[in-house]
Design a protein around this motif. Structure first.
Motif, PDB file in Angstrom:
ATOM      1  N   THR A 233       9.703  -0.051   5.648  1.00 30.03           N
ATOM      2  CA  THR A 233       9.095   0.947   4.697  1.00 30.03           C
ATOM      3  C   THR A 233       9.865   1.088   3.669  1.00 30.03           C
ATOM      4  O   THR A 233      10.911   1.542   3.729  1.00 30.03           O
ATOM      5  CB  THR A 233       8.733   2.127   6.037  1.00 30.03           C
ATOM      6  N   HIS A 234       9.526   2.232   3.052  1.00 28.84           N
ATOM      7  CA  HIS A 234      10.367   3.007   1.707  1.00 28.84           C
ATOM      8  C   HIS A 234      10.087   4.266   1.611  1.00 28.84           C
ATOM      9  O   HIS A 234       9.184   4.847   2.454  1.00 28.84           O
ATOM     10  CB  HIS A 234      10.350   2.486   0.468  1.00 28.84           C
ATOM     11  N   GLU A 235      10.999   5.209   0.979  1.00 27.43           N
ATOM     12  CA  GLU A 235      11.285   6.160   1.189  1.00 27.43           C
ATOM     13  C   GLU A 235       9.937   7.001   1.291  1.00 27.43           C
ATOM     14  O   GLU A 235      10.171   8.156   1.868  1.00 27.43           O
ATOM     15  CB  GLU A 235      11.799   6.568  -0.022  1.00 27.43           C
ATOM     16  N   ASN A 236       9.192   7.026  -0.207  1.00 24.50           N
ATOM     17  CA  ASN A 236       8.175   8.315   0.208  1.00 24.50           C
ATOM     18  C   ASN A 236       6.480   7.692   0.764  1.00 24.50           C
ATOM     19  O   ASN A 236       5.945   7.963   0.774  1.00 24.50           O
ATOM     20  CB  ASN A 236       7.808   8.095  -1.391  1.00 24.50           C
ATOM     21  N   CYS A 237       6.878   6.740   1.894  1.00 19.97           N
ATOM     22  CA  CYS A 237       5.403   5.930   2.638  1.00 19.97           C
ATOM     23  C   CYS A 237       5.579   7.228   3.575  1.00 19.97           C
ATOM     24  O   CYS A 237       6.038   8.297   3.958  1.00 19.97           O
ATOM     25  CB  CYS A 237       6.454   4.738   3.183  1.00 19.97           C
ATOM     26  N   THR A 238       3.779   7.356   4.171  1.00 22.75           N
ATOM     27  CA  THR A 238       2.941   7.495   4.597  1.00 22.75           C
ATOM     28  C   THR A 238       2.473   6.719   5.794  1.00 22.75           C
ATOM     29  O   THR A 238       2.650   5.876   5.454  1.00 22.75           O
ATOM     30  CB  THR A 238       2.675   9.080   4.491  1.00 22.75           C
ATOM     31  N   SER A 239       2.459   7.594   7.323  1.00 22.56           N
ATOM     32  CA  SER A 239       2.049   7.174   8.443  1.00 22.56           C
ATOM     33  C   SER A 239       0.453   5.826   7.996  1.00 22.56           C
ATOM     34  O   SER A 239       0.493   5.096   7.767  1.00 22.56           O
ATOM     35  CB  SER A 239       1.957   7.024   9.776  1.00 22.56           C
ATOM     36  N   SER A 240      -0.334   7.435   6.956  1.00 22.24           N
ATOM     37  CA  SER A 240      -1.455   6.624   6.461  1.00 22.24           C
ATOM     38  C   SER A 240      -1.145   5.521   5.543  1.00 22.24           C
ATOM     39  O   SER A 240      -1.713   4.121   5.875  1.00 22.24           O
ATOM     40  CB  SER A 240      -2.207   7.882   5.927  1.00 22.24           C
TER      41      SER A 240
ATOM     42  N   VAL B 194       0.741  -1.080   0.331  1.00 23.84           N
ATOM     43  CA  VAL B 194       0.129   0.082   0.042  1.00 23.84           C
ATOM     44  C   VAL B 194       1.124   0.598   0.161  1.00 23.84           C
ATOM     45  O   VAL B 194       1.451   1.708   0.626  1.00 23.84           O
ATOM     46  CB  VAL B 194      -0.810   0.127   1.434  1.00 23.84           C
ATOM     47  N   GLY B 195       1.224   2.458  -1.335  1.00 26.21           N
ATOM     48  CA  GLY B 195       1.224   3.786  -0.772  1.00 26.21           C
ATOM     49  C   GLY B 195       2.718   2.575  -0.988  1.00 26.21           C
ATOM     50  O   GLY B 195       3.376   1.769  -1.980  1.00 26.21           O
ATOM     51  N   ASP B 196       3.891   3.452  -0.323  1.00 28.73           N
ATOM     52  CA  ASP B 196       5.412   3.076  -0.073  1.00 28.73           C
ATOM     53  C   ASP B 196       5.588   1.897   0.784  1.00 28.73           C
ATOM     54  O   ASP B 196       6.733   1.881   1.483  1.00 28.73           O
ATOM     55  CB  ASP B 196       5.927   4.347  -0.322  1.00 28.73           C
ATOM     56  N   CYS B 197       4.679   1.478   1.263  1.00 30.25           N
ATOM     57  CA  CYS B 197       5.713   0.386   2.570  1.00 30.25           C
ATOM     58  C   CYS B 197       4.935  -1.113   2.095  1.00 30.25           C
ATOM     59  O   CYS B 197       3.545  -1.371   1.539  1.00 30.25           O
ATOM     60  CB  CYS B 197       5.290   0.282   3.806  1.00 30.25           C
ATOM     61  N   GLU B 198       5.406  -1.842   2.181  1.00 30.89           N
ATOM     62  CA  GLU B 198       4.792  -3.732   2.356  1.00 30.89           C
ATOM     63  C   GLU B 198       4.801  -4.545   3.050  1.00 30.89           C
ATOM     64  O   GLU B 198       5.518  -4.630   4.108  1.00 30.89           O
ATOM     65  CB  GLU B 198       6.061  -4.061   0.657  1.00 30.89           C
ATOM     66  N   VAL B 199       4.107  -6.084   3.177  1.00 34.31           N
ATOM     67  CA  VAL B 199       4.314  -7.057   4.086  1.00 34.31           C
ATOM     68  C   VAL B 199       5.079  -7.841   3.572  1.00 34.31           C
ATOM     69  O   VAL B 199       5.900  -7.393   2.927  1.00 34.31           O
ATOM     70  CB  VAL B 199       3.175  -7.891   4.060  1.00 34.31           C
ATOM     71  N   SER B 200       7.099  -7.342   4.490  1.00 37.87           N
ATOM     72  CA  SER B 200       7.865  -8.517   3.961  1.00 37.87           C
ATOM     73  C   SER B 200       8.086  -9.584   3.985  1.00 37.87           C
ATOM     74  O   SER B 200       7.157 -10.667   4.235  1.00 37.87           O
ATOM     75  CB  SER B 200       8.660  -8.266   5.866  1.00 37.87           C
ATOM     76  N   ASP B 201       8.706 -10.171   2.314  1.00 38.45           N
ATOM     77  CA  ASP B 201       8.319 -11.228   2.188  1.00 38.45           C
ATOM     78  C   ASP B 201       9.643 -12.050   2.828  1.00 38.45           C
ATOM     79  O   ASP B 201       9.851 -13.246   2.854  1.00 38.45           O
ATOM     80  CB  ASP B 201       8.385 -11.772   0.504  1.00 38.45           C
ATOM     81  N   ILE B 202      10.243 -11.789   3.977  1.00 40.24           N
ATOM     82  CA  ILE B 202      10.445 -12.995   4.877  1.00 40.24           C
ATOM     83  C   ILE B 202      10.287 -13.354   6.442  1.00 40.24           C
ATOM     84  O   ILE B 202      10.121 -14.083   6.457  1.00 40.24           O
ATOM     85  CB  ILE B 202      12.317 -11.759   5.303  1.00 40.24           C
ATOM     86  N   HIS B 203       9.490 -11.741   6.954  1.00 42.63           N
ATOM     87  CA  HIS B 203       8.686 -12.174   8.193  1.00 42.63           C
ATOM     88  C   HIS B 203       7.040 -11.332   7.963  1.00 42.63           C
ATOM     89  O   HIS B 203       7.433 -10.159   7.364  1.00 42.63           O
ATOM     90  CB  HIS B 203       9.014 -11.838   8.904  1.00 42.63           C
ATOM     91  N   ALA B 204       5.840 -12.385   7.691  1.00 50.72           N
ATOM     92  CA  ALA B 204       5.065 -11.687   6.959  1.00 50.72           C
ATOM     93  C   ALA B 204       4.617 -10.637   8.306  1.00 50.72           C
ATOM     94  O   ALA B 204       3.581 -10.045   7.970  1.00 50.72           O
ATOM     95  CB  ALA B 204       3.983 -13.073   6.958  1.00 50.72           C
TER      96      ALA B 204
ATOM     97  N   MET C   1      -1.249   2.320   8.163  1.00 49.56           N
ATOM     98  CA  MET C   1      -2.038   2.369   8.985  1.00 49.56           C
ATOM     99  C   MET C   1      -3.116   1.679   7.994  1.00 49.56           C
ATOM    100  O   MET C   1      -4.238   0.689   8.173  1.00 49.56           O
ATOM    101  CB  MET C   1      -2.109   3.222   9.255  1.00 49.56           C
ATOM    102  N   ARG C   2      -3.457   2.121   6.600  1.00 50.38           N
ATOM    103  CA  ARG C   2      -4.401   1.441   5.451  1.00 50.38           C
ATOM    104  C   ARG C   2      -3.384  -0.258   5.560  1.00 50.38           C
ATOM    105  O   ARG C   2      -4.724  -1.074   4.719  1.00 50.38           O
ATOM    106  CB  ARG C   2      -3.816   1.665   4.334  1.00 50.38           C
ATOM    107  N   LEU C   3      -2.430  -0.401   4.898  1.00 50.82           N
ATOM    108  CA  LEU C   3      -1.839  -1.840   5.293  1.00 50.82           C
ATOM    109  C   LEU C   3      -2.175  -3.234   5.936  1.00 50.82           C
ATOM    110  O   LEU C   3      -2.623  -3.381   6.709  1.00 50.82           O
ATOM    111  CB  LEU C   3      -0.482  -1.460   5.164  1.00 50.82           C
TER     112      LEU C   3
END
Ligand code: EPU
Length: 287
Positions: free
Chosen positions: A251-258, A236-246, A261-263
């Motif tokens: 989070t990546h460079e342009n990630c926001t807190s929202s 979602v946006g610039d964050c993701e569920v890790s594919d190493i540990h779910a 929260m959405r993820l």
């Protein structure tokens, strides 16, 4: 305390996720006396108080936090003393520093906590730990400021440590005394290394994250449930569920807190639909 108070202080740099808006007021007291003055002023001005540790288990929303954020990181709050098998640390001392001081003093008991970020205060309030042990079992007592501003010592059996939580009814944790045991430093170091290797192979150690996002439901593994719901890599946006540990969100460079929260909401609803389990957050969200 006007001279040590900062207004509109960006909080993102104080968190591991590097996200979120500013604090209305921000202060880093160096002593209990200074802290008492800050708390008295907050009470008189009816300002909310938020105590910040290392920010490793914390998501601050994009709009920031109203009231006063108190960071216990300096002066007496960062001190660590070893006396025989007892280690006394200020609430703002880093857990990693307390572990290395203990190991250097030939004391065992904290090896399971290696690699867990955070301060002693944060670790105690959230009863930080791993599968094999948590900090609560090593605590002899904690020192606190009560809601009415008195300094008190609370024995471990009155703290109510549970899985990733405690029942501390105090305004601020000032520090703790841990009760460890003497052991051969080579054996302690071997166990530390084992903990590190296990974490390095199963967790996204080099990415920006807040550790595990959800608590493990009783008898279950949040990571397994999220993984089985097919959510690894979900973005979602610039964050993701890790594919190493779910159970980690990276989070990546342009990630926001929202984005985060959405993820979190997406993961929760998919796990609830697929497994009929409601996941509780392990991280704190401010406000
Ligand atoms: N698993 C999966 N898929 C995944 C992740 C895990 O199937 O994506 C499976 C593993 O194979 C294993 C089980 O889930 O069979 C448990 O996983 P793991 O051993 O990684 O432990 P955990 O219960 O997920 C807990 C703590 C961690 C701590 C580790 C190691 C919680 C919520 N998490 O993780 O703590 O580092 O044990 O002791 O209690 C944290 O609190 O921030 C944290 C990372």
């Amino acid at each position: 305390f006007a001279e040590i108070l900062r207004e509109d202080e960006p909080l993102a740099p104080y968190t591991w996720l590097k996200l979120g808006g500013p604090a209305q007021y921000f202060v880093e007291p160096r002593s209990t006396d200074e802290l008492i003055k800050v708390l008295n002023c907050c009470r008189d001005e009816r300002l909310d108080v938020h105590v910040l540790g290392e920010g490793s288990n914390l998501l601050i929303r994009d709009d920031g936090v109203s009231g006063v954020v108190i960071r216990l990181s300096a002066g007496e709050f960062s001190e660590v003393d070893v006396d025989g098998t007892k280690v006394t640390a200020g609430a703002g001392a880093l857990l990693s520093h307390v572990i290395s001081r203990s190991v250097a003093s030939g004391l065992t008991g904290l090896e399971d906590l290696a690699g867990i970020p955070g301060t002693i205060g944060g670790a105690i309030v959230g009863n930080a730990g791993s599968k094999t042990g948590d900090i609560g079992t090593k605590v002899e007592s904690i020192s606190v400021l009560t809601q009415d501003g008195k300094q008190e010592t609370i024995a471990a059996d009155l703290i109510g440590f549970e899985y990733r939580t405690s029942h501390i009814d105090a305004a601020v944790v000032l520090g703790a005394t841990l009760n460890l045991a003497a052991d051969d430093p080579r054996e302690i170091t071997k166990r530390l290394r084992k903990t590190w290797i296990m974490k390095r192979s199963s967790q996204p150690m080099s990415s920006q994250s807040a550790g595990c996002i959800f608590k493990n439901p009783p008898g279950l593994s949040a990571g397994t449930l999220i993984d089985q719901a097919g959510l690894k890599g979900t973005r979602v946006g610039d964050c993701e569920v890790s594919d190493i540990h779910a159970n980690f969100i990276v989070t990546h460079e342009n990630c926001t807190s929202s984005d985060v929260m959405r993820l979190i909401d997406l993961v929760r609803s998919k796990v609830s639909n697929e497994h009929g389990v409601d996941l509780d957050l392990e991280i704190k969200v401010w406000p």
